[in-house]
Design a protein around this motif. Sequence first.
Motif, PDB file in Angstrom:
ATOM      1  N   GLY A 140      53.726  95.834 -22.780  1.00 26.31           N
ATOM      2  CA  GLY A 140      53.093  94.525 -22.700  1.00 26.31           C
ATOM      3  C   GLY A 140      51.674  94.573 -22.181  1.00 26.31           C
ATOM      4  N   ALA A 141      50.830  93.716 -22.759  1.00 20.18           N
ATOM      5  CA  ALA A 141      49.439  93.615 -22.329  1.00 20.18           C
ATOM      6  C   ALA A 141      48.960  92.180 -22.468  1.00 20.18           C
ATOM      7  CB  ALA A 141      48.543  94.540 -23.151  1.00 20.18           C
ATOM      8  N   VAL A 142      48.186  91.750 -21.488  1.00 18.18           N
ATOM      9  CA  VAL A 142      47.521  90.452 -21.521  1.00 18.18           C
ATOM     10  C   VAL A 142      46.026  90.702 -21.501  1.00 18.18           C
ATOM     11  CG1 VAL A 142      47.107  88.265 -20.313  1.00 18.18           C
ATOM     12  CG2 VAL A 142      49.384  89.322 -20.245  1.00 18.18           C
ATOM     13  N   VAL A 143      45.308  90.051 -22.411  1.00 16.87           N
ATOM     14  CA  VAL A 143      43.845  90.076 -22.373  1.00 16.87           C
ATOM     15  C   VAL A 143      43.366  88.637 -22.462  1.00 16.87           C
ATOM     16  CG1 VAL A 143      41.716  90.954 -23.363  1.00 16.87           C
ATOM     17  CG2 VAL A 143      43.809  92.305 -23.567  1.00 16.87           C
ATOM     18  N   SER A 144      42.592  88.213 -21.486  1.00 18.90           N
ATOM     19  CA  SER A 144      42.037  86.865 -21.478  1.00 18.90           C
ATOM     20  C   SER A 144      40.547  86.917 -21.762  1.00 18.90           C
ATOM     21  CB  SER A 144      42.299  86.182 -20.129  1.00 18.90           C
ATOM     22  OG  SER A 144      43.684  86.089 -19.868  1.00 18.90           O
ATOM     23  N   ILE A 145      40.031  85.825 -22.308  1.00 19.22           N
ATOM     24  CA  ILE A 145      38.606  85.730 -22.617  1.00 19.22           C
ATOM     25  C   ILE A 145      37.923  84.923 -21.523  1.00 19.22           C
ATOM     26  CG2 ILE A 145      36.867  85.085 -24.305  1.00 19.22           C
ATOM     27  CD1 ILE A 145      38.834  87.248 -25.261  1.00 19.22           C
ATOM     28  N   GLY A 146      37.080  85.576 -20.766  1.00 23.41           N
ATOM     29  CA  GLY A 146      36.314  84.913 -19.728  1.00 23.41           C
ATOM     30  C   GLY A 146      34.931  84.551 -20.222  1.00 23.41           C
ATOM     31  N   SER A 147      33.933  84.672 -19.362  1.00 17.28           N
ATOM     32  CA  SER A 147      32.560  84.358 -19.734  1.00 17.28           C
ATOM     33  C   SER A 147      31.620  84.885 -18.664  1.00 17.28           C
ATOM     34  CB  SER A 147      32.373  82.840 -19.865  1.00 17.28           C
ATOM     35  OG  SER A 147      30.999  82.515 -20.033  1.00 17.28           O
ATOM     36  N   VAL A 148      30.391  85.240 -19.075  1.00 18.77           N
ATOM     37  CA  VAL A 148      29.379  85.609 -18.084  1.00 18.77           C
ATOM     38  C   VAL A 148      29.030  84.420 -17.203  1.00 18.77           C
ATOM     39  CG1 VAL A 148      28.376  87.484 -19.441  1.00 18.77           C
ATOM     40  CG2 VAL A 148      27.513  85.143 -19.749  1.00 18.77           C
ATOM     41  N   ASN A 149      29.445  83.211 -17.592  1.00 17.62           N
ATOM     42  CA  ASN A 149      29.255  82.046 -16.727  1.00 17.62           C
ATOM     43  C   ASN A 149      29.946  82.228 -15.383  1.00 17.62           C
ATOM     44  OD1 ASN A 149      28.417  81.002 -19.298  1.00 17.62           O
ATOM     45  ND2 ASN A 149      28.662  78.946 -18.465  1.00 17.62           N
ATOM     46  N   ALA A 150      30.915  83.129 -15.319  1.00 13.93           N
ATOM     47  CA  ALA A 150      31.587  83.410 -14.053  1.00 13.93           C
ATOM     48  C   ALA A 150      30.702  84.205 -13.109  1.00 13.93           C
ATOM     49  CB  ALA A 150      32.875  84.188 -14.314  1.00 13.93           C
ATOM     50  N   GLN A 151      29.647  84.825 -13.629  1.00 14.62           N
ATOM     51  CA  GLN A 151      28.825  85.730 -12.846  1.00 14.62           C
ATOM     52  C   GLN A 151      27.472  85.152 -12.456  1.00 14.62           C
ATOM     53  OE1 GLN A 151      30.254  88.442 -11.843  1.00 14.62           O
ATOM     54  NE2 GLN A 151      32.052  88.187 -13.175  1.00 14.62           N
ATOM     55  N   MET A 152      26.915  84.298 -13.307  1.00 13.12           N
ATOM     56  CA  MET A 152      25.574  83.761 -13.087  1.00 13.12           C
ATOM     57  C   MET A 152      25.551  82.292 -13.508  1.00 13.12           C
ATOM     58  SD  MET A 152      23.342  86.945 -14.659  1.00 13.12           S
ATOM     59  CE  MET A 152      21.760  86.169 -14.270  1.00 13.12           C
ATOM     60  N   ASP A 153      24.503  81.595 -13.107  1.00  3.77           N
ATOM     61  CA  ASP A 153      24.372  80.184 -13.455  1.00  3.77           C
ATOM     62  C   ASP A 153      23.814  80.040 -14.865  1.00  3.77           C
ATOM     63  OD1 ASP A 153      23.989  77.478 -13.632  1.00  3.77           O
ATOM     64  OD2 ASP A 153      22.188  77.462 -12.380  1.00  3.77           O
ATOM     65  N   PHE A 154      24.705  79.682 -15.798  1.00  2.00           N
ATOM     66  CA  PHE A 154      24.288  79.342 -17.146  1.00  2.00           C
ATOM     67  C   PHE A 154      24.659  77.889 -17.464  1.00  2.00           C
ATOM     68  CE2 PHE A 154      24.994  83.987 -17.348  1.00  2.00           C
ATOM     69  CZ  PHE A 154      23.720  84.374 -17.778  1.00  2.00           C
ATOM     70  N   GLY A 155      24.896  77.095 -16.409  1.00  4.18           N
ATOM     71  CA  GLY A 155      25.280  75.702 -16.605  1.00  4.18           C
ATOM     72  C   GLY A 155      26.782  75.546 -16.758  1.00  4.18           C
ATOM     73  N   ASN A 156      27.207  74.302 -17.052  1.00  2.00           N
ATOM     74  CA  ASN A 156      28.609  73.963 -17.270  1.00  2.00           C
ATOM     75  C   ASN A 156      29.462  74.263 -16.041  1.00  2.00           C
ATOM     76  OD1 ASN A 156      27.786  75.233 -20.373  1.00  2.00           O
ATOM     77  ND2 ASN A 156      28.401  73.100 -20.160  1.00  2.00           N
ATOM     78  N   HIS A 157      29.328  73.409 -15.040  1.00  2.00           N
ATOM     79  CA  HIS A 157      29.947  73.637 -13.733  1.00  2.00           C
ATOM     80  C   HIS A 157      31.451  73.879 -13.808  1.00  2.00           C
ATOM     81  CE1 HIS A 157      26.175  72.432 -11.943  1.00  2.00           C
ATOM     82  NE2 HIS A 157      26.232  71.251 -12.520  1.00  2.00           N
ATOM     83  N   ALA A 158      32.176  72.973 -14.434  1.00  8.10           N
ATOM     84  CA  ALA A 158      33.640  73.070 -14.438  1.00  8.10           C
ATOM     85  C   ALA A 158      34.102  74.268 -15.257  1.00  8.10           C
ATOM     86  CB  ALA A 158      34.249  71.781 -14.986  1.00  8.10           C
ATOM     87  N   TYR A 159      33.548  74.443 -16.433  1.00  7.61           N
ATOM     88  CA  TYR A 159      33.887  75.573 -17.291  1.00  7.61           C
ATOM     89  C   TYR A 159      33.609  76.891 -16.579  1.00  7.61           C
ATOM     90  CZ  TYR A 159      33.223  78.786 -21.290  1.00  7.61           C
ATOM     91  OH  TYR A 159      33.254  79.852 -22.168  1.00  7.61           O
ATOM     92  N   SER A 160      32.459  76.973 -15.902  1.00 10.05           N
ATOM     93  CA  SER A 160      32.097  78.201 -15.197  1.00 10.05           C
ATOM     94  C   SER A 160      33.045  78.482 -14.044  1.00 10.05           C
ATOM     95  CB  SER A 160      30.658  78.105 -14.676  1.00 10.05           C
ATOM     96  OG  SER A 160      29.747  77.931 -15.746  1.00 10.05           O
ATOM     97  N   ALA A 161      33.413  77.446 -13.310  1.00 14.68           N
ATOM     98  CA  ALA A 161      34.362  77.622 -12.215  1.00 14.68           C
ATOM     99  C   ALA A 161      35.713  78.098 -12.738  1.00 14.68           C
ATOM    100  CB  ALA A 161      34.524  76.312 -11.444  1.00 14.68           C
ATOM    101  N   ALA A 162      36.130  77.547 -13.872  1.00 12.94           N
ATOM    102  CA  ALA A 162      37.401  77.958 -14.470  1.00 12.94           C
ATOM    103  C   ALA A 162      37.351  79.413 -14.919  1.00 12.94           C
ATOM    104  CB  ALA A 162      37.742  77.054 -15.651  1.00 12.94           C
ATOM    105  N   ALA A 164      35.427  81.734 -13.715  1.00 10.39           N
ATOM    106  CA  ALA A 164      35.433  82.563 -12.504  1.00 10.39           C
ATOM    107  C   ALA A 164      36.844  82.714 -11.962  1.00 10.39           C
ATOM    108  CB  ALA A 164      34.511  81.951 -11.446  1.00 10.39           C
ATOM    109  N   GLY A 165      37.614  81.643 -12.020  1.00  9.88           N
ATOM    110  CA  GLY A 165      39.003  81.707 -11.584  1.00  9.88           C
ATOM    111  C   GLY A 165      39.822  82.695 -12.382  1.00  9.88           C
TER     112      GLY A 165
END
Length: 265
Positions: A140-162, A164-165
């Motif tokens: 079994g393997a899980v791969v999720s798609i995150g975003s560089v928004n988790a690392q730096m400020d590229f806008g979209n507060h809620a999406y970025s916080a999610a 990062a979570g």
Amino acid sequence: MTGLTRFQGHGVLVTGAARGIGAAVARRLAEEGARVLATDRDLPEAEQTAAALREQGLAVEAFACDVADRGSVEAAVAHTVGTFGSLDVLVNSAAHCTPDVPLFEDQLDDAWARDLDVTLTGVHRCCRAALPHLAASGRGAVVSIGSVNAQMDFGNHAYSAAKAGLGSLTRTLAGHAAARGVRVNLVEPGTVRTSAWEGRDDDLDALRVLYPLGRVGEPEDIAAAVAFLASRDAAWVTGTTLRVDGGLTAVHSGFHAARRPFREV
């Protein structure tokens, strides 16, 4: 076609697979031999995507799944196991991003909650439903798609916080699932040319100069990274965040551009 067969006989569930990164992941894993359930809240578009892939001889089926609904998620997992005989790989690609309002204090609770519910809690729902089956598969393997928004400020507060979570959830779930033989990893893309950018080629061209590798990403770039992390080639990799961002977060292009005149003096 890649010529690889790393997922021969694997049952795979991909969320958010109607278009963009999710659709590219469904294609890539199916090309490598997987039987893929391409799920999305937009069933008609998921069906079109799956039908196009089946025309190419790939084993892809569509299924309606809203990751914000526990029953819908559990139905998708059950359908994967019932149809393919096992669930070996879960790819969490579904997300929701609400544009920011001009002033942070004007952001509505409902908009904030929707982004977190789909983008972060949706992954929790999918992993919770899938984990027993992933453990039973023995690979079994899980791969999720995150975003560089988790690392730096590229806008979209809620999406970025999610997003990062998702990094934290990836690490804690990897620790829990390791003893059950399940690996859990995260891919963090930079700007990727998806339908969200349709009709905005000028914007993408403007962003291109910020990327050290000279271009924005394509969905296939992300799908290739997902395929690696989901495969036995990454058998000793878990709890990892892999940035697939053309060097965006490694090199401050704006800084280098600003200081270049001083070096030439």
